[in-house]
Design a protein around this motif. Structure first.
Motif, PDB file in Angstrom:
ATOM      1  N   ALA A  91      51.544  -6.138  65.283  1.00 51.92           N
ATOM      2  CA  ALA A  91      52.748  -6.974  65.297  1.00 51.92           C
ATOM      3  C   ALA A  91      53.750  -6.614  64.210  1.00 51.92           C
ATOM      4  O   ALA A  91      54.800  -7.242  64.114  1.00 51.92           O
ATOM      5  CB  ALA A  91      52.355  -8.433  65.156  1.00 51.92           C
ATOM      6  N   VAL A  92      53.450  -5.613  63.376  1.00 55.92           N
ATOM      7  CA  VAL A  92      54.351  -5.274  62.276  1.00 55.92           C
ATOM      8  C   VAL A  92      54.687  -3.786  62.290  1.00 55.92           C
ATOM      9  O   VAL A  92      54.063  -3.000  62.995  1.00 55.92           O
ATOM     10  CB  VAL A  92      53.733  -5.636  60.898  1.00 55.92           C
ATOM     11  CG1 VAL A  92      53.499  -7.120  60.770  1.00 55.92           C
ATOM     12  CG2 VAL A  92      52.470  -4.852  60.633  1.00 55.92           C
ATOM     13  N   LYS A  93      55.683  -3.447  61.498  1.00 60.54           N
ATOM     14  CA  LYS A  93      55.984  -2.038  61.246  1.00 60.54           C
ATOM     15  C   LYS A  93      56.259  -1.872  59.761  1.00 60.54           C
ATOM     16  O   LYS A  93      56.643  -2.816  59.058  1.00 60.54           O
ATOM     17  CB  LYS A  93      57.152  -1.543  62.082  1.00 60.54           C
ATOM     18  CG  LYS A  93      58.477  -2.163  61.786  1.00 60.54           C
ATOM     19  CD  LYS A  93      59.524  -1.559  62.699  1.00 60.54           C
ATOM     20  CE  LYS A  93      60.842  -2.300  62.575  1.00 60.54           C
ATOM     21  NZ  LYS A  93      61.854  -1.748  63.467  1.00 60.54           N
ATOM     22  N   PHE A  94      56.056  -0.651  59.284  1.00 55.68           N
ATOM     23  CA  PHE A  94      56.259  -0.317  57.884  1.00 55.68           C
ATOM     24  C   PHE A  94      57.473   0.599  57.791  1.00 55.68           C
ATOM     25  O   PHE A  94      57.672   1.461  58.645  1.00 55.68           O
ATOM     26  CB  PHE A  94      55.023   0.379  57.315  1.00 55.68           C
ATOM     27  CG  PHE A  94      53.810  -0.504  57.349  1.00 55.68           C
ATOM     28  CD1 PHE A  94      53.551  -1.384  56.315  1.00 55.68           C
ATOM     29  CD2 PHE A  94      52.941  -0.457  58.432  1.00 55.68           C
ATOM     30  CE1 PHE A  94      52.442  -2.210  56.352  1.00 55.68           C
ATOM     31  CE2 PHE A  94      51.830  -1.282  58.478  1.00 55.68           C
ATOM     32  CZ  PHE A  94      51.579  -2.163  57.437  1.00 55.68           C
ATOM     33  N   ILE A  95      58.281   0.388  56.772  1.00 61.76           N
ATOM     34  CA  ILE A  95      59.507   1.151  56.584  1.00 61.76           C
ATOM     35  C   ILE A  95      59.462   1.817  55.219  1.00 61.76           C
ATOM     36  O   ILE A  95      59.289   1.158  54.195  1.00 61.76           O
ATOM     37  CB  ILE A  95      60.759   0.260  56.687  1.00 61.76           C
ATOM     38  CG1 ILE A  95      60.811  -0.434  58.047  1.00 61.76           C
ATOM     39  CG2 ILE A  95      62.024   1.075  56.480  1.00 61.76           C
ATOM     40  CD1 ILE A  95      60.513  -1.866  58.001  1.00 61.76           C
ATOM     41  N   LEU A  96      59.598   3.120  55.192  1.00 59.91           N
ATOM     42  CA  LEU A  96      59.724   3.894  53.955  1.00 59.91           C
ATOM     43  C   LEU A  96      61.153   4.416  53.913  1.00 59.91           C
ATOM     44  O   LEU A  96      61.651   4.925  54.920  1.00 59.91           O
ATOM     45  CB  LEU A  96      58.753   5.073  53.948  1.00 59.91           C
ATOM     46  CG  LEU A  96      57.277   4.733  54.107  1.00 59.91           C
ATOM     47  CD1 LEU A  96      56.489   5.984  54.420  1.00 59.91           C
ATOM     48  CD2 LEU A  96      56.758   4.063  52.852  1.00 59.91           C
ATOM     49  N   TYR A 134      64.489   3.834  46.218  1.00 60.85           N
ATOM     50  CA  TYR A 134      63.502   4.117  47.243  1.00 60.85           C
ATOM     51  C   TYR A 134      62.587   2.908  47.342  1.00 60.85           C
ATOM     52  O   TYR A 134      62.560   2.062  46.438  1.00 60.85           O
ATOM     53  CB  TYR A 134      62.721   5.406  46.971  1.00 60.85           C
ATOM     54  CG  TYR A 134      62.028   5.453  45.631  1.00 60.85           C
ATOM     55  CD1 TYR A 134      60.737   4.956  45.475  1.00 60.85           C
ATOM     56  CD2 TYR A 134      62.662   5.995  44.520  1.00 60.85           C
ATOM     57  CE1 TYR A 134      60.103   5.005  44.248  1.00 60.85           C
ATOM     58  CE2 TYR A 134      62.034   6.048  43.293  1.00 60.85           C
ATOM     59  CZ  TYR A 134      60.749   5.549  43.167  1.00 60.85           C
ATOM     60  OH  TYR A 134      60.127   5.588  41.953  1.00 60.85           O
ATOM     61  N   GLY A 135      61.874   2.817  48.437  1.00 60.74           N
ATOM     62  CA  GLY A 135      61.004   1.664  48.576  1.00 60.74           C
ATOM     63  C   GLY A 135      60.199   1.669  49.844  1.00 60.74           C
ATOM     64  O   GLY A 135      60.227   2.620  50.640  1.00 60.74           O
ATOM     65  N   ILE A 136      59.501   0.574  50.020  1.00 61.80           N
ATOM     66  CA  ILE A 136      58.683   0.350  51.209  1.00 61.80           C
ATOM     67  C   ILE A 136      58.931  -1.078  51.672  1.00 61.80           C
ATOM     68  O   ILE A 136      59.131  -1.981  50.865  1.00 61.80           O
ATOM     69  CB  ILE A 136      57.186   0.606  50.921  1.00 61.80           C
ATOM     70  CG1 ILE A 136      56.369   0.510  52.205  1.00 61.80           C
ATOM     71  CG2 ILE A 136      56.659  -0.339  49.858  1.00 61.80           C
ATOM     72  CD1 ILE A 136      54.943   1.008  52.059  1.00 61.80           C
ATOM     73  N   GLY A 137      58.947  -1.254  52.961  1.00 64.94           N
ATOM     74  CA  GLY A 137      59.147  -2.574  53.535  1.00 64.94           C
ATOM     75  C   GLY A 137      58.157  -2.826  54.651  1.00 64.94           C
ATOM     76  O   GLY A 137      57.557  -1.896  55.198  1.00 64.94           O
ATOM     77  N   ILE A 138      58.007  -4.088  54.976  1.00 66.36           N
ATOM     78  CA  ILE A 138      57.178  -4.495  56.112  1.00 66.36           C
ATOM     79  C   ILE A 138      58.007  -5.480  56.924  1.00 66.36           C
ATOM     80  O   ILE A 138      58.691  -6.340  56.366  1.00 66.36           O
ATOM     81  CB  ILE A 138      55.827  -5.075  55.659  1.00 66.36           C
ATOM     82  CG1 ILE A 138      54.949  -5.358  56.864  1.00 66.36           C
ATOM     83  CG2 ILE A 138      56.002  -6.300  54.798  1.00 66.36           C
ATOM     84  CD1 ILE A 138      53.508  -5.684  56.517  1.00 66.36           C
ATOM     85  N   SER A 139      57.958  -5.310  58.235  1.00 61.63           N
ATOM     86  CA  SER A 139      58.789  -6.110  59.114  1.00 61.63           C
ATOM     87  C   SER A 139      58.047  -6.379  60.414  1.00 61.63           C
ATOM     88  O   SER A 139      57.125  -5.643  60.775  1.00 61.63           O
ATOM     89  CB  SER A 139      60.085  -5.345  59.412  1.00 61.63           C
ATOM     90  OG  SER A 139      60.850  -5.989  60.399  1.00 61.63           O
ATOM     91  N   ASP A 140      58.488  -7.421  61.121  1.00 54.22           N
ATOM     92  CA  ASP A 140      57.993  -7.588  62.487  1.00 54.22           C
ATOM     93  C   ASP A 140      58.682  -6.536  63.353  1.00 54.22           C
ATOM     94  O   ASP A 140      59.643  -5.893  62.932  1.00 54.22           O
ATOM     95  CB  ASP A 140      58.270  -9.006  62.984  1.00 54.22           C
ATOM     96  CG  ASP A 140      59.744  -9.316  63.031  1.00 54.22           C
ATOM     97  OD1 ASP A 140      60.270  -9.509  64.130  1.00 54.22           O
ATOM     98  OD2 ASP A 140      60.385  -9.348  61.958  1.00 54.22           O
TER      99      ASP A 140
END
Length: 166
Positions: A91-96, A134-140
């Motif tokens: 149910a999620v995705k990761f964003i770099l 720079y970073g990392i994220g988590i999203s639906d």
């Protein structure tokens, strides 16, 4: 006179991944009023103007600017297929991502602004060299909710951002 360009590109290197690249640039000639200045900054509530997450709205302004962001989105189901045992991965995705920005305010525009107001109360912070993050994220999967962990070059700080409907 003003000239601004924005280019966006996306590419799907794998079924569960997507690469987004955005490049913004702008320049002016002559004196430009402050409401026409460019900025590559982030957001005000409900109005996302920039691609960079660690720079605030109108934090970096000027009559010349450049910014670029590369993002890689990876659906959580790819990690689930790889054997990671976390619940709700599908149910999620990761964003770099990584981003860079530069802005400058010319003497002509600065003098023009001072001639129309009693003091420099207009945000005028420009980059001193080059801004990067720079970073990392988590999203639906639909990008309704998003949690970002951001490292910026401003004071070498780490920020946490939460966005709704970005």
């Amino acid at each position: 006179s003003l000239f601004k360009v924005k280019c966006r590109y996306n590419y799907r290197p794998t079924y569960n991944g997507r690469l987004f690249v955005t490049v913004n640039g702008g320049t002016s000639s002559g004196a430009v009023a402050s409401q026409k200045w460019f900025d590559f900054g982030g957001k005000v509530f409900g109005n996302y103007t920039g691609e960079l997450r660690g720079a605030g709205y109108k934090e970096f302004t000027g009559d010349r600017m450049f910014s670029s962001v590369a993002e890689y989105h990876l659906k959580g189901r790819a990690l689930k297929k790889a054997g990671f045992p976390f619940p709700l991965l599908s149910a999620v995705k990761f964003i770099l991502w990584s981003g860079i920005g530069w802005s400058e305010l010319s003497d002509r525009s600065f003098d023009f602004m001072l001639s129309w107001c009693t003091g420099p109360d207009i945000p005028m912070k420009t980059t001193d060299g080059t801004y990067y993050e720079y970073g990392i994220g988590i999203s639906d999967l639909a990008n309704v909710f998003r949690l970002d962990f951001i490292h910026t070059s401003v004071d070498n700080k780490i920020m946490v951002g939460f966005n709704i409907l970005r």
